[in-house]
Design a protein around this motif. Structure first.
Motif, PDB file in Angstrom:
ATOM      1  N   GLY A 299       3.633  12.063  -6.829  1.00 32.02           N
ATOM      2  CA  GLY A 299       3.364  12.813  -8.061  1.00 32.02           C
ATOM      3  C   GLY A 299       3.418  14.319  -7.842  1.00 32.02           C
TER       4      GLY A 299
ATOM      5  N   ARG B  18       0.853  -1.189   0.000  1.00 29.55           N
ATOM      6  CA  ARG B  18       0.000   0.000   0.000  1.00 29.55           C
ATOM      7  C   ARG B  18       0.887   1.236   0.000  1.00 29.55           C
ATOM      8  NH1 ARG B  18      -3.414  -3.158  -0.928  1.00 29.55           N
ATOM      9  NH2 ARG B  18      -3.172  -1.980  -2.822  1.00 29.55           N
ATOM     10  N   ALA B  19       0.340   2.332  -0.451  1.00 28.04           N
ATOM     11  CA  ALA B  19       1.037   3.608  -0.321  1.00 28.04           C
ATOM     12  C   ALA B  19       1.120   3.945   1.167  1.00 28.04           C
ATOM     13  CB  ALA B  19       0.276   4.697  -1.070  1.00 28.04           C
TER      14      ALA B  19
ATOM     15  N   ARG C  48       2.030   6.661   4.105  1.00 31.01           N
ATOM     16  CA  ARG C  48       2.108   8.121   4.290  1.00 31.01           C
ATOM     17  C   ARG C  48       2.465   8.514   5.716  1.00 31.01           C
ATOM     18  NH1 ARG C  48      -2.285   7.058   0.776  1.00 31.01           N
ATOM     19  NH2 ARG C  48      -1.869   7.834  -1.335  1.00 31.01           N
TER      20      ARG C  48
ATOM     21  N   TYR D 264       5.798  13.552   3.420  1.00 30.26           N
ATOM     22  CA  TYR D 264       5.337  12.959   4.690  1.00 30.26           C
ATOM     23  C   TYR D 264       6.501  12.719   5.669  1.00 30.26           C
ATOM     24  CZ  TYR D 264       1.288  12.160   1.707  1.00 30.26           C
ATOM     25  OH  TYR D 264       0.230  12.324   0.836  1.00 30.26           O
TER      26      TYR D 264
ATOM     27  N   ARG E  19     -10.228  -1.699  -4.976  1.00 24.29           N
ATOM     28  CA  ARG E  19     -10.053  -1.607  -6.418  1.00 24.29           C
ATOM     29  C   ARG E  19     -11.409  -1.795  -7.079  1.00 24.29           C
ATOM     30  NH1 ARG E  19      -5.718   0.344  -5.028  1.00 24.29           N
ATOM     31  NH2 ARG E  19      -3.700  -0.232  -5.890  1.00 24.29           N
TER      32      ARG E  19
HETATM   33  C1  LIG Z   1       1.860   8.372 -10.548  1.00 22.27           C
HETATM   34  C2  LIG Z   1       1.444   8.378  -9.101  1.00 22.27           C
HETATM   35  C3  LIG Z   1       1.414   9.570  -8.397  1.00 22.27           C
HETATM   36  C4  LIG Z   1       1.082   9.570  -7.042  1.00 22.27           C
HETATM   37  N1  LIG Z   1       1.180  10.734  -6.351  1.00 22.27           N
HETATM   38  C5  LIG Z   1       0.917  10.735  -5.020  1.00 22.27           C
HETATM   39  C6  LIG Z   1       1.141  11.912  -4.255  1.00 22.27           C
HETATM   40  O1  LIG Z   1       1.598  12.956  -4.742  1.00 22.27           O
HETATM   41  N2  LIG Z   1       0.852  11.864  -2.923  1.00 22.27           N
HETATM   42  C7  LIG Z   1       0.381  10.733  -2.323  1.00 22.27           C
HETATM   43  O2  LIG Z   1       0.139  10.755  -1.125  1.00 22.27           O
HETATM   44  N3  LIG Z   1       0.181   9.587  -3.038  1.00 22.27           N
HETATM   45  C8  LIG Z   1       0.459   9.557  -4.352  1.00 22.27           C
HETATM   46  N4  LIG Z   1       0.326   8.404  -5.074  1.00 22.27           N
HETATM   47  C9  LIG Z   1      -0.140   7.173  -4.396  1.00 22.27           C
HETATM   48  C10 LIG Z   1      -1.577   6.840  -4.811  1.00 22.27           C
HETATM   49  O3  LIG Z   1      -2.446   7.765  -4.211  1.00 22.27           O
HETATM   50  C11 LIG Z   1      -1.898   5.395  -4.382  1.00 22.27           C
HETATM   51  O4  LIG Z   1      -1.031   4.512  -5.035  1.00 22.27           O
HETATM   52  C12 LIG Z   1      -3.347   5.044  -4.712  1.00 22.27           C
HETATM   53  O5  LIG Z   1      -4.248   5.792  -3.912  1.00 22.27           O
HETATM   54  C13 LIG Z   1      -3.649   3.561  -4.512  1.00 22.27           C
HETATM   55  O6  LIG Z   1      -3.336   3.190  -3.174  1.00 22.27           O
HETATM   56  P1  LIG Z   1      -2.305   2.003  -2.885  1.00 22.27           P
HETATM   57  O7  LIG Z   1      -0.978   2.360  -3.511  1.00 22.27           O
HETATM   58  O8  LIG Z   1      -2.217   1.950  -1.389  1.00 22.27           O
HETATM   59  O9  LIG Z   1      -2.863   0.747  -3.474  1.00 22.27           O
HETATM   60  C14 LIG Z   1       0.683   8.368  -6.402  1.00 22.27           C
HETATM   61  C15 LIG Z   1       0.719   7.169  -7.125  1.00 22.27           C
HETATM   62  C16 LIG Z   1       1.114   7.161  -8.441  1.00 22.27           C
HETATM   63  C17 LIG Z   1       1.203   5.832  -9.178  1.00 22.27           C
END
Ligand SMILES: Cc1cc2nc3c(=O)[nH]c(=O)nc-3n(C[C@H](O)[C@H](O)[C@H](O)COP(=O)(O)O)c2cc1C
Length: 186
Positions: A136, A11-12, A14, A93, A177
């Motif tokens: 991003g 997961r992303a 933060r 973060y 998803r």
């Molecule tokens: C191209 C790209 C740009 C993203 N930019 C940000 C961002 O600037 N800040 C952030 O907190 N998450 C960012 N994310 C994370 C996405 O928000 C996250 O991958 C998405 O919500 C799906 O959640 P998961 O990765 O936990 O499955 C980015 C992801 C991608 C692939």
């Protein structure tokens, strides 16, 4: 770790602890990135590691201003604008490390190549117990001459994937998803 488990559970992240990520671990993540498929095996990627928190603070500040000045209207622009106007919002973060994957060479597939390297890196980090998030919000600014100057990047390089890395504070909640649209042709 089983590959399917890593794909399903990454997961992303933060929220990070202050614990540093050591250089051999970072090198291991880069080694995983290098194994990504890439067009004509050009391997156009470079890796810039930033651990200096004051530099990350400066980039966060400048990237927020850049985003606010260039943000186009869209479905998320209101949410983005309020985040970017929040002085307490740090685009990285406060993660201990930023790994920026940039393309060194020109070519029609450099963004795909660097993105595939980024996914390998994020999965390898997850398997190593680390968290990652693609930022991003940093991309637009890092592609300006001011952004490249702060990181000492040559003007010709193309920053593609700013990935923060660190030890997660906790386990992020599941992220759903959508059902995919799948068309079987033939
Ligand atoms: C191209 C790209 C740009 C993203 N930019 C940000 C961002 O600037 N800040 C952030 O907190 N998450 C960012 N994310 C994370 C996405 O928000 C996250 O991958 C998405 O919500 C799906 O959640 P998961 O990765 O936990 O499955 C980015 C992801 C991608 C692939």
């Amino acid at each position: 770790m089983d590959l399917n488990e890593a794909i399903a559970s990454r997961r992303a992240v933060r929220e990070y602890t202050a614990q540093a990520v050591d250089a051999p671990t970072i090198r291991g993540l880069i080694d995983a990135a290098l194994q990504a498929p890439n067009a004509v095996n050009q391997q156009p990627w470079t890796f810039t590691i930033v651990r200096d928190q004051s530099l990350l603070d400066r980039i966060s500040h400048d990237a927020k201003s850049h985003m606010l000045a260039t943000l186009a209207a869209g479905p998320h622009s209101g949410h983005f604008r309020s985040l970017l106007n929040d002085p307490n919002f740090h685009i990285f973060y406060h993660a201990p490390v930023l790994i920026l994957i940039s393309a060194i060479a020109q070519g029609p597939w450099i963004v795909e190549d660097c993105s595939l390297a980024a996914e390998n890196l994020m999965l390898a980090a997850y398997a190593a117990g680390l968290g990652t998030c693609w930022i991003g919000f940093a991309q637009g600014f890092l592609n300006t001459s001011d952004g490249k100057r702060l990181l000492g990047l040559p003007a010709a390089w193309v920053p593609v994937a700013p990935i923060i890395v660190g030890h997660p504070k906790g386990v992020p909640p599941p992220v759903s998803r959508k059902e995919p649209e799948i068309r079987w042709v033939g």
